[in-house]
Design a protein around this motif. Structure first.
Motif, PDB file in Angstrom:
ATOM      1  N   UNK A 180       3.192  -5.358   2.143  1.00 41.15           N
ATOM      2  CA  UNK A 180       3.018  -5.801   0.757  1.00 41.15           C
ATOM      3  C   UNK A 180       1.551  -5.975   0.385  1.00 41.15           C
TER       4      UNK A 180
ATOM      5  N   UNK B 124       8.306  -3.258   5.027  1.00 41.08           N
ATOM      6  CA  UNK B 124       7.484  -2.964   3.853  1.00 41.08           C
ATOM      7  C   UNK B 124       6.209  -3.778   3.933  1.00 41.08           C
TER       8      UNK B 124
ATOM      9  N   UNK C 227      -0.006  -7.653   5.321  1.00 44.07           N
ATOM     10  CA  UNK C 227       1.097  -8.586   5.157  1.00 44.07           C
ATOM     11  C   UNK C 227       2.349  -7.753   4.984  1.00 44.07           C
TER      12      UNK C 227
ATOM     13  N   UNK D  20      -0.986  -6.656  -6.273  1.00 45.83           N
ATOM     14  CA  UNK D  20       0.469  -6.536  -6.122  1.00 45.83           C
ATOM     15  C   UNK D  20       1.076  -5.847  -7.343  1.00 45.83           C
TER      16      UNK D  20
END
Lengths: 201, 201
Positions: A33, A31, A21, A97
């Motif tokens: 993630x 970026x 993702x 995360x």
DNA sequence: CGCCTTGTTGACACCAGTCAATTCACGTGG
DNA sequence: CCACGTGAATTGACTGGTGTCAACAAGGCG
């Protein structure tokens, strides 16, 4: 697989391959993630939240299964046990995360990279995709950079450091962890956040 | 409020005040991984996953409500609609985490700070805690640094830049956004990820 | 064989970290 | 009402990690 702004009507489970993702900024910087390994839902987010705030990319060719949101809704209304598993999956994603945030904010590039490798090893081990101390890492150094938030050049330097320290070997798509203990120590890696313990949910 | 390693038997809803989730590394560095405003569940994670991989800190004195996990379980088994809301809450948390990852990996310190301020403003606006273009930001620069992944000194420089550009005023605990449009542009802030649109869930 | 992606290297610039000192803002006690 | 103490904010000098640019090497593939 999914584009930012999409409002998908089904969710995707990764069966084989590696997916990511990511977001792209106006200046072209990307970026990543999240990295997804087989067994992961790559876009449960779209089921809960409707409009995707990020895109999903197949890093390698992937086999996927799709589940219509309608089905997910029916399941989650009638089978609280399964609904709970979906929620746990989202919560574990969030926990990963947070570890990335910690790594990006407070670890050196070297430690950060080591941490990611530890994480991937453990996650792949759970789904039986490791052999001994190695696994397939079909990422280019550019993609790894977009994952770690580093430039390609610096990723290269870091990888060389890890090699020089004899912590890893990485040739082609095969990554071998030569010294798990020291790698884990360097990364200060604690797998708790992956929440692997078997316990009633 | 919660310590790393805890296995809480109830979850906490923030009613007033500001709370943060964080991790501390062995070298003493701290990284805040989430800020919570009134209305947020600060540790739904503990309901879904059992052992906390992070701690929760009250940044200001907080009023909280607690909900036993037993109650949450009963609710989620009998009221799929509410269960879904809990899952959405976790998913939005994760979406915020991803935006932080993007900001940490690919934005400059200035842009990152601007993005966080935009995010906080919008989130506080939703719960009615803004007045005009201002809100209470009871963070020290050190805490802000631990949030952004920056040193205290650099946070200070960045804040001064934001002031010099006449984007914000920040005195005491009051932060005024002097030019929302330019701040948003600087941060490349798109509130989609907060998923505020009213839509059936 | 020759492209084209990927990986590697070196030189250099610059953003952000560190250290240490100083100033400021407040709240407290005399 | 003021001196003082304390945490927070600010500043300057310097260091160092990471980014950028540009060139070159190494493979894989048509």
């Amino acid at each position: 697989m999914v584009r930012e702004g999409d409002r998908p009507s089904e969710s995707t489970v990764l069966i084989t391959g590696l997916a990511a993702r990511y977001n792209v900024l106006k200046n072209g910087k990307r970026q990543i993630t999240a990295l997804h390994v087989p067994g992961d839902f790559v876009d449960l987010h779209g089921f809960l939240v409707k409009t995707m705030d990020h895109a999903v990319l197949a890093i390698t060719p992937c086999q996927v299964g799709t589940v219509p949101h309608e089905t997910l809704r029916r399941i989650s209304e009638n089978q609280p046990h399964l609904a709970r598993l979906l929620a746990v999956s989202v919560a574990v994603d969030a926990a990963i995360h947070r570890q990335w945030i910690v790594a990006m904010g407070r670890r050196s590039a070297l430690e950060h990279a080591a941490h990611l490798l530890c994480e991937l090893f453990v996650r792949l081990q759970v789904v039986g995709l490791t052999t001994d101390n190695s696994f397939r890492l079909p990422l280019t150094q550019e993609e790894l950079g977009d994952t770690l938030g580093l430039s390609t050049v610096h990723v290269n330097r870091i990888v060389q450091d890890l090699r020089k320290e004899e912590l890893i070997t990485w040739r082609g798509e095969t990554l071998i962890i030569e010294d798990w203990s020291r790698l884990q120590q360097l990364a200060e890696f604690d797998p708790t956040f992956l929440s692997l313990e078997a316990e009633p949910r």
